[in-house]
Design a protein around this motif. Structure first.
Motif, PDB file in Angstrom:
ATOM      1  N   PRO A  58     -21.799  66.251  32.386  1.00  0.00           N
ATOM      2  CA  PRO A  58     -20.791  67.286  32.910  1.00  0.00           C
ATOM      3  C   PRO A  58     -21.455  67.889  33.969  1.00  0.00           C
ATOM      4  O   PRO A  58     -20.735  68.413  34.747  1.00  0.00           O
ATOM      5  CB  PRO A  58     -20.489  67.908  31.319  1.00  0.00           C
ATOM      6  N   ALA A  59     -22.743  68.486  33.670  1.00  0.00           N
ATOM      7  CA  ALA A  59     -23.285  69.105  34.717  1.00  0.00           C
ATOM      8  C   ALA A  59     -23.346  68.501  36.285  1.00  0.00           C
ATOM      9  O   ALA A  59     -23.379  69.096  37.481  1.00  0.00           O
ATOM     10  CB  ALA A  59     -24.735  69.908  34.220  1.00  0.00           C
ATOM     11  N   ALA A  62     -20.049  68.222  37.701  1.00  0.00           N
ATOM     12  CA  ALA A  62     -19.414  69.396  38.200  1.00  0.00           C
ATOM     13  C   ALA A  62     -20.381  69.712  39.563  1.00  0.00           C
ATOM     14  O   ALA A  62     -19.640  70.214  40.527  1.00  0.00           O
ATOM     15  CB  ALA A  62     -19.877  70.618  37.273  1.00  0.00           C
ATOM     16  N   ARG A  63     -21.471  69.468  39.615  1.00  0.00           N
ATOM     17  CA  ARG A  63     -22.187  69.634  40.863  1.00  0.00           C
ATOM     18  C   ARG A  63     -21.696  68.598  42.043  1.00  0.00           C
ATOM     19  O   ARG A  63     -21.389  69.114  43.204  1.00  0.00           O
ATOM     20  CB  ARG A  63     -23.413  69.232  40.686  1.00  0.00           C
ATOM     21  N   LEU A  65     -18.531  67.483  42.218  1.00  0.00           N
ATOM     22  CA  LEU A  65     -17.017  67.876  42.517  1.00  0.00           C
ATOM     23  C   LEU A  65     -17.272  69.180  43.218  1.00  0.00           C
ATOM     24  O   LEU A  65     -16.254  69.279  44.083  1.00  0.00           O
ATOM     25  CB  LEU A  65     -16.356  67.951  41.347  1.00  0.00           C
ATOM     26  N   LYS A  66     -18.175  70.069  43.229  1.00  0.00           N
ATOM     27  CA  LYS A  66     -18.319  71.219  43.818  1.00  0.00           C
ATOM     28  C   LYS A  66     -18.920  70.971  45.330  1.00  0.00           C
ATOM     29  O   LYS A  66     -18.006  71.513  46.258  1.00  0.00           O
ATOM     30  CB  LYS A  66     -19.268  72.338  43.294  1.00  0.00           C
ATOM     31  N   ASN A  72     -13.298  62.939  42.516  1.00  0.00           N
ATOM     32  CA  ASN A  72     -12.890  62.932  41.055  1.00  0.00           C
ATOM     33  C   ASN A  72     -12.620  61.458  41.197  1.00  0.00           C
ATOM     34  O   ASN A  72     -12.328  60.787  40.107  1.00  0.00           O
ATOM     35  CB  ASN A  72     -11.828  63.805  41.013  1.00  0.00           C
TER      36      ASN A  72
END
Length: 127
Positions: A58-59, A62-63, A65-66, A72
């Motif tokens: 997950p981390a 998220a990185r 996708l930021k 995605n």
């Protein structure tokens, strides 16, 4: 573009060992697609076995996708265990190369590299 190894293990043992390796490296298995069974259930004369594990940290997701939300469409990572002419194989499309083709943002390179290294380690461990 592909990272793939032959395994001396049975198909089911390689799948089980890959699931354990994914967890050992801090990733999770989101879903397992059993392509072989699905194709056979749809009336296809498919003789090989093929399971695709969708894996995610997950981390790291998220990185990525930021940096570029369009990624995605390429997540989660997929690692396959399959047979080809009686030989069990474990492989994936290289996350670094794939994400590099999808986004030119230089901030993405370290994320993709870290994920690729971990997924290679998972495949090597499960082999």
């Amino acid at each position: 573009m592909f990272y793939q190894l032959d395994s001396d293990k049975s198909f089911e043992q390689a799948v089980s060992d890959l699931e354990a390796a994914v967890k050992n490296h801090g990733f999770g298995v989101l879903h397992i697609h059993d392509l072989g069974s699905t194709l056979r259930s749809k009336g296809q004369a498919f003789q090989e076995e093929c399971k695709v594990l969708e894996v995610c940290q997950p981390a790291q997701a998220a990185r990525a996708l930021k940096i570029d939300m369009r990624l995605n469409m390429a997540l989660p990572c997929r690692i396959s265990v399959y047979t080809e002419n009686g030989q069990t194989k474990i492989g994936m499309v290289s996350p670094g190369k794939m994400l590099g083709m999808l986004s030119q943002d230089t901030e993405l390179a370290p994320v993709a590299s870290e994920v690729e290294q971990k997924t290679i380690e998972m495949i090597n461990e499960a082999k």
